[in-house]
Design a protein around this motif. Structure first.
Motif, PDB file in Angstrom:
ATOM      1  N   SER A  60       0.876  -1.100  -0.140  1.00 30.37           N
ATOM      2  CA  SER A  60      -0.114   0.041   0.009  1.00 30.37           C
ATOM      3  C   SER A  60       0.784   1.383  -0.032  1.00 30.37           C
ATOM      4  CB  SER A  60      -0.839  -0.049   1.250  1.00 30.37           C
ATOM      5  OG  SER A  60       0.000   0.259   2.519  1.00 30.37           O
ATOM      6  N   ASN A  61       0.196   2.360  -0.336  1.00 30.28           N
ATOM      7  CA  ASN A  61       1.080   3.642  -0.421  1.00 30.28           C
ATOM      8  C   ASN A  61       1.589   3.904   1.062  1.00 30.28           C
ATOM      9  OD1 ASN A  61       0.977   4.457  -3.065  1.00 30.28           O
ATOM     10  ND2 ASN A  61      -1.139   5.498  -2.659  1.00 30.28           N
ATOM     11  N   GLN A  62       0.672   3.660   2.025  1.00 32.04           N
ATOM     12  CA  GLN A  62       1.349   3.817   3.194  1.00 32.04           C
ATOM     13  C   GLN A  62       2.466   3.027   3.914  1.00 32.04           C
ATOM     14  OE1 GLN A  62       0.145   6.307   5.842  1.00 32.04           O
ATOM     15  NE2 GLN A  62       2.016   5.681   6.481  1.00 32.04           N
ATOM     16  N   GLU A  63       2.425   1.577   3.520  1.00 28.91           N
ATOM     17  CA  GLU A  63       3.473   0.773   3.670  1.00 28.91           C
ATOM     18  C   GLU A  63       4.780   1.358   2.907  1.00 28.91           C
ATOM     19  OE1 GLU A  63       4.862  -3.940   4.180  1.00 28.91           O
ATOM     20  OE2 GLU A  63       2.547  -3.261   3.663  1.00 28.91           O
ATOM     21  N   ALA A  64       4.764   1.671   1.720  1.00 31.42           N
ATOM     22  CA  ALA A  64       5.575   2.505   1.158  1.00 31.42           C
ATOM     23  C   ALA A  64       6.236   3.439   1.791  1.00 31.42           C
ATOM     24  CB  ALA A  64       5.321   2.785  -0.535  1.00 31.42           C
ATOM     25  N   VAL A  65       5.580   4.353   2.384  1.00 35.90           N
ATOM     26  CA  VAL A  65       6.037   5.404   3.026  1.00 35.90           C
ATOM     27  C   VAL A  65       6.689   4.929   4.108  1.00 35.90           C
ATOM     28  CG1 VAL A  65       5.603   7.329   4.563  1.00 35.90           C
ATOM     29  CG2 VAL A  65       4.389   7.203   2.244  1.00 35.90           C
ATOM     30  N   ASP A  66       6.125   3.992   5.067  1.00 37.21           N
ATOM     31  CA  ASP A  66       6.768   3.347   6.206  1.00 37.21           C
ATOM     32  C   ASP A  66       8.037   2.545   5.992  1.00 37.21           C
ATOM     33  OD1 ASP A  66       4.349   3.988   7.566  1.00 37.21           O
ATOM     34  OD2 ASP A  66       3.215   2.154   7.523  1.00 37.21           O
ATOM     35  N   ARG A  67       8.100   2.041   4.973  1.00 40.84           N
ATOM     36  CA  ARG A  67       9.509   1.324   4.705  1.00 40.84           C
ATOM     37  C   ARG A  67      10.410   2.009   3.673  1.00 40.84           C
ATOM     38  NH1 ARG A  67       7.421  -4.258   1.802  1.00 40.84           N
ATOM     39  NH2 ARG A  67       9.615  -4.217   1.317  1.00 40.84           N
ATOM     40  N   GLY A  68      10.110   3.196   3.457  1.00 40.41           N
ATOM     41  CA  GLY A  68      11.165   3.790   2.298  1.00 40.41           C
ATOM     42  C   GLY A  68      11.895   4.798   3.214  1.00 40.41           C
ATOM     43  N   GLU A  69      13.083   5.017   2.857  1.00 33.15           N
ATOM     44  CA  GLU A  69      13.976   6.177   3.463  1.00 33.15           C
ATOM     45  C   GLU A  69      13.775   7.258   2.560  1.00 33.15           C
ATOM     46  OE1 GLU A  69      17.994   4.164   4.849  1.00 33.15           O
ATOM     47  OE2 GLU A  69      17.253   3.167   3.053  1.00 33.15           O
ATOM     48  N   LEU A  90       5.376  10.876   7.236  1.00 36.69           N
ATOM     49  CA  LEU A  90       6.540  11.680   6.241  1.00 36.69           C
ATOM     50  C   LEU A  90       7.408  12.383   7.125  1.00 36.69           C
ATOM     51  CD1 LEU A  90       4.188  12.046   3.403  1.00 36.69           C
ATOM     52  CD2 LEU A  90       6.238  10.705   3.059  1.00 36.69           C
ATOM     53  N   GLU A  91       7.223  12.799   8.334  1.00 40.74           N
ATOM     54  CA  GLU A  91       8.267  13.577   8.829  1.00 40.74           C
ATOM     55  C   GLU A  91       9.740  12.944   9.078  1.00 40.74           C
ATOM     56  OE1 GLU A  91       5.449  12.062   9.994  1.00 40.74           O
ATOM     57  OE2 GLU A  91       4.048  13.659  11.150  1.00 40.74           O
ATOM     58  N   HIS A  92      10.532  13.924   8.728  1.00 41.81           N
ATOM     59  CA  HIS A  92      11.954  13.720   8.477  1.00 41.81           C
ATOM     60  C   HIS A  92      12.394  12.721   7.387  1.00 41.81           C
ATOM     61  CE1 HIS A  92      11.896  15.579  12.350  1.00 41.81           C
ATOM     62  NE2 HIS A  92      11.493  14.387  12.898  1.00 41.81           N
ATOM     63  N   LYS A  93      11.414  12.217   6.496  1.00 41.32           N
ATOM     64  CA  LYS A  93      11.848  11.414   5.670  1.00 41.32           C
ATOM     65  C   LYS A  93      12.272  12.441   4.335  1.00 41.32           C
ATOM     66  CE  LYS A  93       9.807   7.248   6.425  1.00 41.32           C
ATOM     67  NZ  LYS A  93      10.192   6.034   6.358  1.00 41.32           N
ATOM     68  N   LYS A 125       1.857  20.959   2.166  1.00 37.60           N
ATOM     69  CA  LYS A 125       0.764  19.730   2.626  1.00 37.60           C
ATOM     70  C   LYS A 125       1.916  18.720   3.424  1.00 37.60           C
ATOM     71  CE  LYS A 125      -2.631  21.207   0.096  1.00 37.60           C
ATOM     72  NZ  LYS A 125      -3.879  21.716   0.919  1.00 37.60           N
ATOM     73  N   LEU A 126       3.154  18.895   3.494  1.00 43.72           N
ATOM     74  CA  LEU A 126       3.891  17.741   4.305  1.00 43.72           C
ATOM     75  C   LEU A 126       4.249  18.351   5.673  1.00 43.72           C
ATOM     76  CD1 LEU A 126       6.446  17.224   1.334  1.00 43.72           C
ATOM     77  CD2 LEU A 126       4.532  15.538   2.200  1.00 43.72           C
ATOM     78  N   PRO A 127       4.373  17.345   6.438  1.00 44.49           N
ATOM     79  CA  PRO A 127       4.485  17.815   8.037  1.00 44.49           C
ATOM     80  C   PRO A 127       5.847  18.486   8.213  1.00 44.49           C
ATOM     81  CG  PRO A 127       5.038  15.503   7.623  1.00 44.49           C
ATOM     82  CD  PRO A 127       4.212  15.975   6.494  1.00 44.49           C
ATOM     83  N   ALA A 128       6.117  19.374   8.977  1.00 48.17           N
ATOM     84  CA  ALA A 128       7.382  19.917   9.218  1.00 48.17           C
ATOM     85  C   ALA A 128       8.381  18.866   9.644  1.00 48.17           C
ATOM     86  CB  ALA A 128       7.410  20.781  10.588  1.00 48.17           C
ATOM     87  N   GLY A 129       9.453  19.150   9.186  1.00 43.42           N
ATOM     88  CA  GLY A 129      10.669  18.186   9.234  1.00 43.42           C
ATOM     89  C   GLY A 129      10.823  17.291   7.997  1.00 43.42           C
ATOM     90  N   THR A 130      10.057  17.293   7.133  1.00 43.81           N
ATOM     91  CA  THR A 130      10.131  16.531   5.694  1.00 43.81           C
ATOM     92  C   THR A 130      10.930  17.373   4.931  1.00 43.81           C
ATOM     93  OG1 THR A 130       7.694  15.904   5.918  1.00 43.81           O
ATOM     94  CG2 THR A 130       8.811  15.562   3.903  1.00 43.81           C
TER      95      THR A 130
END
Length: 216
Positions: A60-69, A90-93, A125-130
């Motif tokens: 899923s898109n969410q798991e791609a975010v979770d696993r990706g650097e 997505l913080e800090h990614k 649209k992205l969280p701070a730190g992205t």
């Protein structure tokens, strides 16, 4: 490096995935995980049938975010807001935007949002730190997927975080014959994004195929 591709089942996502998965672990994401699994299996089969090794999976898109650097947003501009609003973590990614807002009229027209570019819109649209960069914008989808062809193109990369920009440029440069160029801060992304409709117009009106850019 682990690279998550949000919206990775489209032509651009699959093409970039097949190029990068020969050098990095690529996680194709989709709103429907089953669609991503099918896409990753097709990409894997295409590469291995050519005798190329790769590391690629579908989730899923969410798991791609979770696993990706590094997260690549392989999305049409019209789907950016709805997709980003459905994701978290997505913080800090490092996030990469190859998004080009444009419309096909009598010719291709660059249609940026009020922020001035897709990249600056996405940043809001992205969280701070992205750490957001622009890259991969100027190569046609079918060129990414033409695996028997060497892509002797330049890829401009914009971003405000030097370390993130360096990581993205290293990722781009792992693709043979492609060369990344530092194109300045994120605010300069409009100049990169508008190259795509320009290239499409040049190809159309001069009866050329898949025009790209190089810097000499």
């Amino acid at each position: 490096m682990k690279v998550g591709i949000v919206g990775g089942t489209g032509d651009i996502g699959e093409g970039i995935a097949m190029r990068l998965s020969q050098h990095h672990e690529v996680i194709i994401g989709s709103r429907e995980a089953e669609k991503a699994v099918t896409s990753s299996e097709e990409c894997y089969r295409t590469l291995t049938d050519m005798g190329l090794s790769c590391t690629i999976s579908g989730v899923s898109n969410q798991e791609a975010v979770d696993r990706g650097e590094v997260i690549i947003l392989a999305l049409p501009f019209k789907h950016v807001e709805s997709t980003l609003s459905s994701l978290h973590g997505l913080e800090h990614k490092i996030v990469v935007s190859p998004v080009n807002p444009m419309e096909k009229r009598d010719y291709f027209v660059y249609t940026p949002p009020p922020e001035g570019s897709a990249a600056l819109y996405i940043k809001k649209k992205l969280p701070a730190g992205t750490r957001l960069c622009t890259a991969f914008n100027t190569v046609a989808a079918n060129k990414w997927k033409a695996l028997t062809e060497d892509l002797e193109f330049a890829i401009p990369v914009c971003g405000d975080n030097p370390a993130a920009k360096e990581t993205v440029m290293t990722l781009v440069n792992c693709i043979p014959h492609i060369r990344a160029y530092d194109a300045g801060p994120l605010a300069a992304s409009c100049m990169v994004e508008c190259l795509t409709p320009l290239l499409l117009n040049i190809a159309r009106f001069n009866r050329l195929r898949d025009v790209g850019i190089q810097f000499r």
